[in-house]
Design a protein around this motif. Structure first.
Motif, PDB file in Angstrom:
ATOM      1  N   ASN A 169      36.433  -3.697   7.308  1.00 18.09           N
ATOM      2  CA  ASN A 169      36.285  -5.001   6.875  1.00 18.09           C
ATOM      3  C   ASN A 169      35.787  -4.741   5.397  1.00 18.09           C
ATOM      4  N   ASP A 170      36.915  -4.686   4.499  1.00 11.05           N
ATOM      5  CA  ASP A 170      36.719  -4.379   3.089  1.00 11.05           C
ATOM      6  C   ASP A 170      36.700  -5.665   2.266  1.00 11.05           C
ATOM      7  N   VAL A 171      37.003  -6.857   2.945  1.00  7.03           N
ATOM      8  CA  VAL A 171      37.125  -8.017   2.157  1.00  7.03           C
ATOM      9  C   VAL A 171      35.934  -9.228   2.649  1.00  7.03           C
ATOM     10  N   GLY A 172      35.917 -10.296   1.936  1.00  7.64           N
ATOM     11  CA  GLY A 172      35.185 -11.225   2.590  1.00  7.64           C
ATOM     12  C   GLY A 172      33.852 -11.523   2.059  1.00  7.64           C
ATOM     13  N   GLY A 173      33.045 -12.433   2.274  1.00  7.85           N
ATOM     14  CA  GLY A 173      31.858 -12.848   2.037  1.00  7.85           C
ATOM     15  C   GLY A 173      30.925 -11.685   1.919  1.00  7.85           C
ATOM     16  N   GLN A 174      30.765 -10.757   3.216  1.00 11.53           N
ATOM     17  CA  GLN A 174      30.088  -9.610   3.084  1.00 11.53           C
ATOM     18  C   GLN A 174      30.138  -8.842   1.963  1.00 11.53           C
ATOM     19  N   ILE A 175      31.190  -8.524   1.625  1.00 15.96           N
ATOM     20  CA  ILE A 175      31.562  -7.631   0.694  1.00 15.96           C
ATOM     21  C   ILE A 175      30.876  -8.033  -0.814  1.00 15.96           C
ATOM     22  N   GLU A 176      31.149  -9.452  -0.846  1.00 15.25           N
ATOM     23  CA  GLU A 176      30.762 -10.306  -2.202  1.00 15.25           C
ATOM     24  C   GLU A 176      29.205 -10.040  -1.981  1.00 15.25           C
ATOM     25  N   ARG A 177      28.435 -10.311  -1.029  1.00 12.62           N
ATOM     26  CA  ARG A 177      27.140 -10.016  -0.935  1.00 12.62           C
ATOM     27  C   ARG A 177      26.615  -8.771  -1.262  1.00 12.62           C
ATOM     28  N   LEU A 178      27.464  -7.732  -0.735  1.00 11.87           N
ATOM     29  CA  LEU A 178      27.119  -6.477  -0.992  1.00 11.87           C
ATOM     30  C   LEU A 178      27.262  -6.214  -2.401  1.00 11.87           C
ATOM     31  N   SER A 179      28.274  -6.575  -3.116  1.00 13.73           N
ATOM     32  CA  SER A 179      28.488  -6.434  -4.338  1.00 13.73           C
ATOM     33  C   SER A 179      27.443  -7.057  -5.465  1.00 13.73           C
ATOM     34  N   ARG A 180      26.889  -8.198  -5.045  1.00 12.18           N
ATOM     35  CA  ARG A 180      25.960  -8.814  -5.645  1.00 12.18           C
ATOM     36  C   ARG A 180      24.638  -8.188  -5.521  1.00 12.18           C
ATOM     37  N   SER A 181      24.495  -7.263  -4.350  1.00 13.43           N
ATOM     38  CA  SER A 181      23.199  -6.572  -4.166  1.00 13.43           C
ATOM     39  C   SER A 181      23.082  -5.393  -5.146  1.00 13.43           C
ATOM     40  N   VAL A 182      24.383  -4.783  -5.038  1.00 11.06           N
ATOM     41  CA  VAL A 182      24.324  -3.447  -6.062  1.00 11.06           C
ATOM     42  C   VAL A 182      24.026  -3.801  -7.361  1.00 11.06           C
ATOM     43  N   TRP A 183      24.620  -4.997  -7.943  1.00 10.18           N
ATOM     44  CA  TRP A 183      24.621  -5.368  -9.054  1.00 10.18           C
ATOM     45  C   TRP A 183      23.230  -5.720  -9.506  1.00 10.18           C
ATOM     46  N   ALA A 184      22.437  -6.335  -8.503  1.00 15.39           N
ATOM     47  CA  ALA A 184      21.002  -6.708  -8.625  1.00 15.39           C
ATOM     48  C   ALA A 184      20.120  -5.365  -8.968  1.00 15.39           C
ATOM     49  N   ARG A 185      20.623  -4.326  -8.081  1.00 19.12           N
ATOM     50  CA  ARG A 185      19.911  -3.007  -8.115  1.00 19.12           C
ATOM     51  C   ARG A 185      20.112  -2.628  -9.550  1.00 19.12           C
ATOM     52  N   LEU A 186      21.450  -2.610  -9.997  1.00 18.36           N
ATOM     53  CA  LEU A 186      21.559  -2.020 -11.214  1.00 18.36           C
ATOM     54  C   LEU A 186      20.937  -2.591 -12.211  1.00 18.36           C
ATOM     55  N   GLN A 187      20.632  -3.805 -12.062  1.00 17.25           N
ATOM     56  CA  GLN A 187      20.087  -4.573 -13.281  1.00 17.25           C
ATOM     57  C   GLN A 187      18.641  -4.316 -13.292  1.00 17.25           C
ATOM     58  N   GLN A 188      18.198  -4.024 -11.997  1.00 20.60           N
ATOM     59  CA  GLN A 188      16.690  -3.578 -11.980  1.00 20.60           C
ATOM     60  C   GLN A 188      16.512  -1.987 -12.456  1.00 20.60           C
ATOM     61  N   LEU A 189      17.472  -1.443 -12.543  1.00 17.13           N
ATOM     62  CA  LEU A 189      17.293   0.094 -12.972  1.00 17.13           C
ATOM     63  C   LEU A 189      17.327   0.099 -14.350  1.00 17.13           C
ATOM     64  N   GLU A 190      18.213  -1.072 -15.010  1.00 15.00           N
ATOM     65  CA  GLU A 190      18.049  -1.172 -16.366  1.00 15.00           C
ATOM     66  C   GLU A 190      16.667  -1.841 -16.898  1.00 15.00           C
TER      67      GLU A 190
END
Length: 557
Positions: A169-190
């Motif tokens: 299941n590589d589409v849909g809301g969960q993937i969106e949530r996942l992407s935003r989560s990694v984005w947040a982690r990335l921001q934190q790393l920065e």
RNA sequence: GCGCCUGUAGCUCAGGAGGAUAGAGCAGCGGUUUCCUAAACCGCGGGUCGCGGGUUCAAGUCCUGCCAGGCGCGCCA
């Protein structure tokens, strides 16, 4: 090839029933025949309750029917004894020469001895695990992995062409949530202070993935002109790919290889087609701006389900229908889906959808396995991917090993709830049943090795004095070996791999008992030859059954 | 509230289309090694098969009502 002893006896019983009909002037159809292993040794090797059911059918006395049947069956050389026993059983003892022939067959046919051709020419697909690419596999998935893989082996053994498939299941809301989560982690790393998405995936594994992303796609991410959504999307793709890579590694550790990884995203164009197909048949209608599947056509009283939201997006259900349409479109004769109990409510509508697509609902079998309760001693551990509190399957494999984990998952029926106690699984290691079985195999190997060292040559099969295998331990062993094809056949028919774990325990026990009471290699060369062949057959059977469970059969321990 | 799954020995579980005196592993106790691996073997103890009704010649197994636990009842996946 069909080495089912039960089928052979069944055939004889049918013949006997024909004889019986002539004498009793009956034209009634036969009741189904059941042949079972009796509980006590005195009741023979196998038994049937046919006199019971037959007497009911024909309205004659059980003992008259039982005695008549018995008199016909006594003619067969397969049996050393056939006995009618009140109140209505017929007990069979198998003749030693038959067992001896079986030994020869096992040694020459090896793992082919248990092969059947029931599924010949038929394609069957087992879809299992299909965990969302939002995190690593956890212990709960382990059950699906072990079960699905073993089932696939077993089905292929009885002649089906089997495909193992993983649905991503590589589409849909969960993937969106996942992407935003990694984005947040990335921001934190920065070093940026941002609030983590509330509905995001909090597991620490995403921090590692964010680090990876920073290194591997730093340029792509910092490229000018890209909007934030674009970057999140890119990051999402990277993350899914990375998590899938980890999942594949874990599955590899578990010894599972899928024939196909099917991506939900590839169904993009299929979904509208499938829905219009269903619409043409009157199974789809529009209401409140959404498209609905008329579940009630197939399941009276059940709520209809949305296929396309008011927003224009398709639901998971819609892509799942398209996915199943795709499966059957590929020419599969039988599809088996293995789902966790948390998807139980989904079963009726999926089956209804398959019917709406024009296929028999029998063509899709959905096996629900009960969830795994994780414990550490007395303490329960919640297993939520979202909250990041889970025990990765990888860690369990490291702790208890692939073979023990598989055995643990497979020794219970999938209907039963599974308590996975990490403490116990670890502690159990030296006493674990799987080692008991593997040890039996290793012991056989070691004896065979010893015989080889001593220069004992195996005789030609026709020259071996099988009649010397006369002890009760030897007889019991031969009987157990003879019944392996039936065990496998029944495990396949009932889709219950766990039967094989029970069988293996029994076979290993019989071997260990035999081992302690009799020496294989002795001065008596005739006896030695016969026993070497016996244990060779034991080795083949152990390995064969272990393979079907995906468990290794070690030469040494 | 409704649906599905489960309830069997101290613990974890088998018990296969209803059949003959209910099984295994672990845990407990006691034995076995001049000999092919003692990761083994042998013995002992341990059960109102959740509870109550029903069907049947026969119920742990089928039906039903309770009780307890798990999971699910979304225009989530």
């Amino acid at each position: 090839m069909d080495n089912s002893l039960k089928r052979l006896i069944e055939k004889y019983l049918h013949e006997s029933c024909e004889e019986l009909k002539k004498v009793e002037f009956s034209s009634k159809p036969f009741p189904p025949i059941f042949i079972n292993r009796p509980k006590k040794k005195e009741w023979g090797d196998l038994s049937t309750n046919l006199p019971f059911s037959l007497s009911q059918e024909m309205g004659k006395s059980t003992s008259r029917i039982g005695r008549l049947l018995t008199s016909y069956l006594k003619e067969k050389t397969l049996f050393s004894q056939v006995e009618f026993v009140p109140p209505g059983f017929i007990n069979f003892s198998i003749s030693s020469p038959f067992f001896n022939e079986v030994l020869k067959k096992i040694v020459t046919q090896k793992e082919e001895f248990t092969r059947f051709s029931y599924g010949k020419g038929k394609r069957i697909q087992v879809e299992f695990v299909s965990a969302n690419p939002t995190g690593p596999l956890h212990v709960g998935h382990g059950r699906a992995v072990a079960f699905g893989d073993s089932l696939a082996y077993i089905l292929s053994k009885i002649g089906y062409e089997v495909e193992r498939e993983y649905y991503v299941n590589d589409v849909g809301g969960q993937i969106e949530r996942l992407s935003r989560s990694v984005w947040a982690r990335l921001q934190q790393l920065e070093g940026e202070e941002i609030s983590f998405p509330e509905d995001g995936y909090q597991g620490e594994y995403l921090i590692d993935i964010a680090k990876e992303a920073r290194i591997k796609m730093g340029d792509a991410l910092s490229e000018a002109g890209k909007t934030k959504p674009q970057m999140i999307c890119l990051l999402g793709e990277f993350t899914v790919k990375e998590i899938l890579r980890q999942i594949k590694t874990d599955l590899d550790q578990f010894g599972v290889r899928f024939d196909r990884w099917f991506f939900e995203s590839s169904l993009d164009k299929e979904i509208p087609k499938v829905i219009s197909f269903m619409k043409d048949r009157g199974h789809v209608y529009e209401k409140d701006g959404a498209l609905w599947f008329k579940t009630s056509t197939f399941l009276p009283g059940v709520k209809d389900r949305v296929l396309r939201r008011r927003s224009g997006e398709y639901t998971y259900f819609a892509s799942d229908i398209a996915y199943h349409a795709h499966k059957f479109g590929r020419g599969l004769d039988q599809v088996i889906d293995i789902w966790g109990a948390d998807h139980i409510g989904y079963v009726p509508r999926m089956k209804a959808a398959v019917e709406a697509l024009g296929y028999s609902k029998e063509a899709l079998k959905i096996i629900i396995y009960q969830l795994v309760t994780l414990k550490r001693g007395e303490k329960r551990i919640s297993a939520s991917t979202r909250e990041g509190k889970f025990i990765p399957l990888r860690k369990v494999l490291e702790e208890v090993g692939k073979d023990a984990a598989r055995f643990f998952f497979l020794s219970r029926s999938c209907d039963s709830h599974l308590d996975f106690d990490l403490e116990l699984a670890k502690k159990q290691t030296p006493e674990n049943p799987v080692f008991y079985i593997q040890y039996a195999h290793a012991r056989v190997c070691s004896i065979l090795e010893k015989a080889k060292d001593k220069g004992i040559e195996l005789k030609k099969l026709d020259e071996v004095r099988f009649d010397l295998l006369a002890s009760s331990e030897e007889r019991e062993l031969m009987k157990e070996l003879t019944l392996l094809p039936d065990e496998i056949k029944e495990a396949a028919e009932s889709l219950e791999p766990h039967r094989l774990t029970t069988y293996l325990m029994g076979l290993a026990t019989l071997f260990h008992q035999f081992y302690t009471r009799h020496r294989v290699i002795s001065e008596d060369r005739e006896l030695t030859s016969a026993r070497l062949l016996l244990i060779k057959a034991v080795k083949i059977a152990l390995k064969d059954a272990l393979n079907l469970l995906g468990i290794t059969a070690p030469q040494k321990m």
